[in-house]
Design a protein around this motif. Sequence first.
Motif, PDB file in Angstrom:
ATOM      1  N   SER A 151       0.841  -1.201   0.000  1.00  0.00           N
ATOM      2  CA  SER A 151       0.000   0.000   0.000  1.00  0.00           C
ATOM      3  C   SER A 151       0.873   1.248   0.000  1.00  0.00           C
ATOM      4  N   ALA A 152       1.934   1.221   0.807  1.00  0.00           N
ATOM      5  CA  ALA A 152       2.841   2.374   0.869  1.00  0.00           C
ATOM      6  C   ALA A 152       3.528   2.605  -0.465  1.00  0.00           C
ATOM      7  N   VAL A 153       3.917   1.529  -1.149  1.00  0.00           N
ATOM      8  CA  VAL A 153       4.559   1.660  -2.462  1.00  0.00           C
ATOM      9  C   VAL A 153       3.606   2.287  -3.469  1.00  0.00           C
ATOM     10  N   ALA A 154       2.346   1.814  -3.473  1.00  0.00           N
ATOM     11  CA  ALA A 154       1.359   2.360  -4.414  1.00  0.00           C
ATOM     12  C   ALA A 154       1.106   3.840  -4.145  1.00  0.00           C
ATOM     13  N   ASN A 155       0.977   4.209  -2.870  1.00  0.00           N
ATOM     14  CA  ASN A 155       0.747   5.611  -2.524  1.00  0.00           C
ATOM     15  C   ASN A 155       1.943   6.479  -2.889  1.00  0.00           C
ATOM     16  N   LEU A 156       3.136   5.942  -2.702  1.00  0.00           N
ATOM     17  CA  LEU A 156       4.352   6.688  -3.037  1.00  0.00           C
ATOM     18  C   LEU A 156       4.448   6.903  -4.542  1.00  0.00           C
ATOM     19  N   ASN A 157       4.186   5.853  -5.316  1.00  0.00           N
ATOM     20  CA  ASN A 157       4.227   5.978  -6.779  1.00  0.00           C
ATOM     21  C   ASN A 157       3.201   6.987  -7.279  1.00  0.00           C
TER      22      ASN A 157
END
Length: 589
Positions: A201-207
Amino acid sequence: MKKEQASGNIVDFKVLKRLFTFAKPYMLQFNLLIFLTVALAVLVPIRPYLIQYTIDSDVANGDYQGLVQMVWLLVALLVAQAIVQYFHTYLSSWLGQHIIRDIRTTLYAHVQRLKLKFFDNTPIGRLVTRNVSDIETLADVFSQGIAMMIGDLLQLVFILIFMFYTNWQLTLVSLSTLPILIFATYIFKEKIKVSFNNVRSAVANLNSFVQEHITGMNIVQIFNSEDEELRKFKDINKEHRRANIRSVLYYSIYFPVAEVIQAIGIGLVVWYGAIRMIDTVFEPGELIAFIMYIMMFFRPIRMIADKFNTLQMGIVSSNRIMKLLDSEEHIPNEGTFVPEKFEGAVSFKHVWFAYNDENYVLKDISFDVEPGQTIALVGATGAGKSSIINLLSRFYDINKGSISIDGRDVQDYELQSLRRNIGVVLQDVFLFSDTIKANISLGNEDIPEQKIVDAADLVGAREFIDRLPGGLEYNVMERGATLSVGQRQLISFVRAMVYDPKIIVLDEATSSVDTETEELIQNAIDKMMKGRTSIVIAHRLSTIQHADKIIVLDNGEIKESGTHEELLAKDSYYSQLHKMQYKEVVISE
């Protein structure tokens, strides 16, 4: 920004079943991988058994020749194990890469067919995450996750068989610590599952944040909000760091605990075996073999726990990918009609349309355009002008009513055939980071270079293209950054004209350029419209005075229609718009 949440089970058989449908073209390689996995699982526990035999038979009896033969046999076993391990690792990686290539191709093709409404509601960075990093995670599932876990499980089974066959008493003693390890592994699995949901989830939000803000960096800098956006980025990045550190914490606790449990198991075997050896019940080879068995037995359990990382991330990514693949927000291409020739007659009959199925942006729209005619759509921002052209090309489907071309409903047409015959030139021209030639042809090899040159001549773009270094081979960089607004607009005209469409749609094509460039573009537009049905969205009323019909829209409804002179004579909506623009021109002068 709304954070994306995800969930997944460590073994989601529905997801795994769908993933393995992509493995069907590679069943030969998949079956070979299974064979190698079984072979590897059998080869590993044979070594302690041979060592036990060597110590208790050859060494104990002083059989030097037998010892040499057994050493060579062990060497051959190790070589065979290394060869099998090599092909197993290579084949699992090969299989994984081919499968994710097919999944990525399927996903990208699916995304291309989605409605524009889907992209209106979905951050682009999130879609990039799905198509790149989420699918890349699946490569590890096939190459390191599932294949390795199956191999480790089979090793456990064969090791247990050898252990019970050798000595069931020592086996029970050595496995006495196993319940503790299973409990610790279960706790670790549950914690790491939640942890890696948070990581993805953090990766998707960061991207999503990075993609969106880099694209809109000019706005950030214009309004001097760099510090505020950096603060937001730090918060998102901090959450990404926390999620990863939490996963590392669980690993740093679990593996030392597993090592201690293994050491206790070995200690119990040595203690019990030594007592029984004193009583001459056990042979020394048995004790040495069991120490090796325990080390071999606990290693796959630790590795299976380690693969929870890979498999859990793969399950989470798979859920996201399958959810996207299951999205039915695409324009149905059920039409089969491909006309030999378009005439260009357009008819809207009582069309109602809403982007969110609640608030209608078009209300009971009806008008007709004869082949070769030019109509203009005018009205304030939000009146529904752009929605009309989006519906004509079926970027969206209507809620009620009908839209037809040459007397046939647009839904009856094969979608590619329909759009190929409608040339759309938007106000905001998008150019890819590629050559001018590639941006015009969009990679269509059926379009010869001479046709591009002829189209450039037609719209007046040839002169400035020839002045650029390399001409048609000039790279315009991302979004056409090295070209002026007018030059980008002319290239979009050429792009529309190479397909020789029978219907031309111009969405405020001159609203963002200066007067001199507008004159150049207007000449290009006049040439483009010749002999074609044209639908023009106009901001400057001076550019549409010669249209065959002008339709005035307000709040999604047609207020009036007619020629320029007829509408001025009515002294209503159009007349007021005309007076306002005339007043603006006088003031500016």
